[in-house]
Design a protein around this motif. Structure first.
Motif, PDB file in Angstrom:
ATOM      1  N   MET A  19       0.598  -0.985   0.011  1.00  0.00           N
ATOM      2  CA  MET A  19      -0.189   0.308   0.086  1.00  0.00           C
ATOM      3  C   MET A  19       1.398   1.349   0.191  1.00  0.00           C
ATOM      4  SD  MET A  19      -3.559  -1.688  -0.075  1.00  0.00           S
ATOM      5  CE  MET A  19      -1.791  -2.423  -1.490  1.00  0.00           C
TER       6      MET A  19
ATOM      7  N   THR B  96       2.036   2.101  -3.734  1.00  0.00           N
ATOM      8  CA  THR B  96       0.857   2.851  -3.927  1.00  0.00           C
ATOM      9  C   THR B  96       0.956   4.064  -3.782  1.00  0.00           C
ATOM     10  OG1 THR B  96       0.002   1.184  -4.097  1.00  0.00           O
ATOM     11  CG2 THR B  96      -1.470   3.017  -4.800  1.00  0.00           C
TER      12      THR B  96
ATOM     13  N   ARG C 176      -5.178   6.464   4.356  1.00  0.00           N
ATOM     14  CA  ARG C 176      -4.038   5.257   4.971  1.00  0.00           C
ATOM     15  C   ARG C 176      -4.308   4.436   6.051  1.00  0.00           C
ATOM     16  NH1 ARG C 176       0.073   4.008   8.147  1.00  0.00           N
ATOM     17  NH2 ARG C 176       2.539   2.409   6.799  1.00  0.00           N
TER      18      ARG C 176
ATOM     19  N   VAL D 253      -7.047   2.921   4.940  1.00  0.00           N
ATOM     20  CA  VAL D 253      -6.640   1.296   4.308  1.00  0.00           C
ATOM     21  C   VAL D 253      -6.069  -0.317   5.353  1.00  0.00           C
ATOM     22  CG1 VAL D 253      -4.389   0.655   2.907  1.00  0.00           C
ATOM     23  CG2 VAL D 253      -5.632   2.095   1.802  1.00  0.00           C
TER      24      VAL D 253
ATOM     25  N   CYS E 268      -6.445  -3.907   6.240  1.00  0.00           N
ATOM     26  CA  CYS E 268      -5.139  -4.449   6.139  1.00  0.00           C
ATOM     27  C   CYS E 268      -5.086  -5.961   7.046  1.00  0.00           C
ATOM     28  CB  CYS E 268      -3.635  -3.772   5.422  1.00  0.00           C
ATOM     29  SG  CYS E 268      -4.010  -3.150   3.730  1.00  0.00           S
TER      30      CYS E 268
ATOM     31  N   GLN F 191      -7.796  -4.789  -1.543  1.00  0.00           N
ATOM     32  CA  GLN F 191      -5.833  -4.538  -1.419  1.00  0.00           C
ATOM     33  C   GLN F 191      -5.440  -4.668  -3.008  1.00  0.00           C
ATOM     34  OE1 GLN F 191      -3.258  -6.856  -1.306  1.00  0.00           O
ATOM     35  NE2 GLN F 191      -2.332  -5.061  -0.567  1.00  0.00           N
TER      36      GLN F 191
ATOM     37  N   LYS G 282      -2.994  -1.829  -5.504  1.00  0.00           N
ATOM     38  CA  LYS G 282      -2.143  -2.162  -5.318  1.00  0.00           C
ATOM     39  C   LYS G 282      -1.463  -1.844  -7.122  1.00  0.00           C
ATOM     40  CE  LYS G 282       0.115  -6.103  -5.901  1.00  0.00           C
ATOM     41  NZ  LYS G 282       0.838  -7.404  -5.968  1.00  0.00           N
TER      42      LYS G 282
END
Length: 292
Positions: A162, A165, A186, A189, A193, A287, A291
């Motif tokens: 991540m 990216t 983030r 994200v 994750c 995800q 990516k």
């Protein structure tokens, strides 16, 4: 592409040694062609004899026989487990030489361009699913005892992808450098994750898409599996069904996803009901696409 003269002589010498061991017996080497390689130090050649063709891989010599070869050891593991992978006819790892089955040039992606309708698309993808399932059904004890697969898609690995990216897609491509906004994204994200990393894992191919499946006659053969690692079952499934190189008919995608879920024992995916499975599928989809 013509090989360098030194490598041509080397391949001729190694092939002669294979023939002397009884491999390719009574076959005469006629032609050697350089093939486009992958993103590694390996060099590939297609060699033609007076009877058939093979592929030669030249790799770095293996200096320590006690360390499993990254390709040959996993090829043997998958082959012994009933997963269709390229055959290795002969090898001399100390000299970086592998003589392999020639799979031709037709990838699954190329083959899909020839299909006539959605029914045929469904049939072909179902064949892939049916071959993927034995890989995901492998007992944890069998995989662990091999000592070959010590890496996993854990939280750290997911977030490394991540952050890659964020750095290159957001920072370099989009030129988007709003630190506060990126920090908020983030955080979201990271939550996804964290959920993914908490799920039960199976052995995954790790790069399972339409260009890493070869079509030879009526067979489908999995390639580029040397980076296989632990991950949730949806990792490979998302890679296949949400392939950025090919768009499945929506109704076929849903049928295949359900077929996979119904065929994989709960002991393997450990995610309970269909709803939970789909929630994890959607997390994995985010995800993987983020990516990619």
């Amino acid at each position: 592409m013509k090989p360098e003269q030194a490598e041509l002589f080397y391949i001729e010498d190694m092939f002669t040694q294979s023939r002397d061991k009884g491999v390719c017996q009574n076959e005469k080497l006629d032609l050697v062609d350089r093939l486009t390689g992958d993103a590694s130090t390996r060099r590939y050649y297609r060699i033609f004899t007076d009877k058939r063709s093979y592929v030669v891989c030249l790799d770095n010599p293996q200096t320590d026989a006690n360390i499993p070869h990254p390709f040959a050891s996993k090829q043997k593991f998958f082959h012994d487990a009933g997963v269709r992978v390229p055959g290795i006819l002969d090898m001399n790892l100390a000299r970086g030489y592998l003589l392999e089955e020639d799979l031709g040039d037709v990838t699954f992606l190329t083959h899909l361009a020839t299909i006539k309708d959605e029914a045929e698309e469904l049939r072909l993808y179902q064949q892939v699913i049916n071959q993927l399932l034995p890989l995901h059904r492998l007992p944890r004890t069998k995989v662990e005892s091999s000592g070959l697969f010590n890496l996993a898609f854990d939280h750290k690995k997911y977030m490394e992808e991540m952050d890659f990216t964020f750095k290159f897609f957001f920072g370099h491509f989009l030129k988007f450098n709003d630190a506060d906004t990126i920090s908020k994204i983030r955080t979201q994200v990271d939550t996804i994750c964290t959920r993914l990393a908490s799920q039960p894992m199976v052995l995954t191919h790790r790069d399972f898409h339409s260009r890493n499946i070869m079509v030879k006659d009526s067979e489908l053969i999995f390639i580029d599996f040397q980076d296989a690692r632990w991950g949730i079952p949806q990792y490979d499934l998302v890679s296949l069904l949400e392939d950025c190189y090919y768009e499945l008919a929506p109704q076929n995608l849903e049928k295949l996803k359900r077929s996979y879920f119904d065929s994989l024992p709960a002991s393997a995916h450990g995610q309970g009901d269909w709803k939970s499975f789909c929630e994890n599928y959607d997390d994995m989809l985010f995800q993987r696409v983020f990516k990619a």
